[in-house]
Design a protein around this motif. Structure first.
Motif, short mmCIF file in Angstrom:
data_model
loop_
_atom_site.label_atom_id
_atom_site.label_comp_id
_atom_site.label_asym_id
_atom_site.label_seq_id
_atom_site.Cartn_x
_atom_site.Cartn_y
_atom_site.Cartn_z
N UNK A 215 0.82 -1.21 0.00
CA UNK A 215 0.00 0.00 0.00
C UNK A 215 0.85 1.26 0.00
N UNK A 216 2.04 1.15 0.52
CA UNK A 216 2.94 2.30 0.60
C UNK A 216 3.34 2.81 -0.79
N UNK A 217 3.41 1.91 -1.78
CA UNK A 217 3.87 2.25 -3.12
C UNK A 217 2.68 2.32 -4.08
N UNK A 218 2.13 3.50 -4.25
CA UNK A 218 0.90 3.67 -5.05
C UNK A 218 1.13 3.53 -6.55
N UNK A 219 2.38 3.65 -7.02
CA UNK A 219 2.67 3.59 -8.44
C UNK A 219 3.08 2.22 -8.96
N UNK A 220 2.91 1.17 -8.15
CA UNK A 220 3.39 -0.16 -8.56
C UNK A 220 2.70 -0.67 -9.81
N UNK A 221 3.51 -1.22 -10.71
CA UNK A 221 3.00 -1.88 -11.91
C UNK A 221 3.27 -3.37 -11.86
N UNK A 222 4.31 -3.78 -11.11
CA UNK A 222 4.60 -5.21 -10.97
C UNK A 222 5.16 -5.50 -9.59
N UNK A 223 4.80 -6.66 -9.09
CA UNK A 223 5.27 -7.14 -7.79
C UNK A 223 5.79 -8.56 -7.98
#
Length: 67
Positions: free
Chosen positions: A52-60
């Motif tokens: 949730x901390x990283x709002x710009x994530x495209x891949x995990x």
């Protein structure tokens, strides 16, 4: 500071478990056993909080230790 905001991070790798039964000679758990805990199991709420901390994530990438 490195100039990056949390929202700038688009790719992240999260380890499910930070424990390992290998004893690689350059591994921090071997070199600094008193500073690096052998077992590190992350709870689901901890994962969610980190993602949730990283709002710009495209891949995990969800992995084990040292993928």
């Amino acid at each position: 500071m490195n100039g990056l905001e949390d929202s700038d991070i688009v790719d992240i790798e999260i380890e499910l478990v930070g424990s390992c039964n290998l004893r690689c000679p350059l591994c921090a758990s071997v070199v600094f056993p008193d500073k690096v805990g052998y077992t590190n199991i992350r709870s689901l709420p901890e994962w969610k909080s980190q993602l949730d901390r990283y709002s710009g994530l495209k891949s995990v990438c969800i992995s084990g230790i040292c993928s």
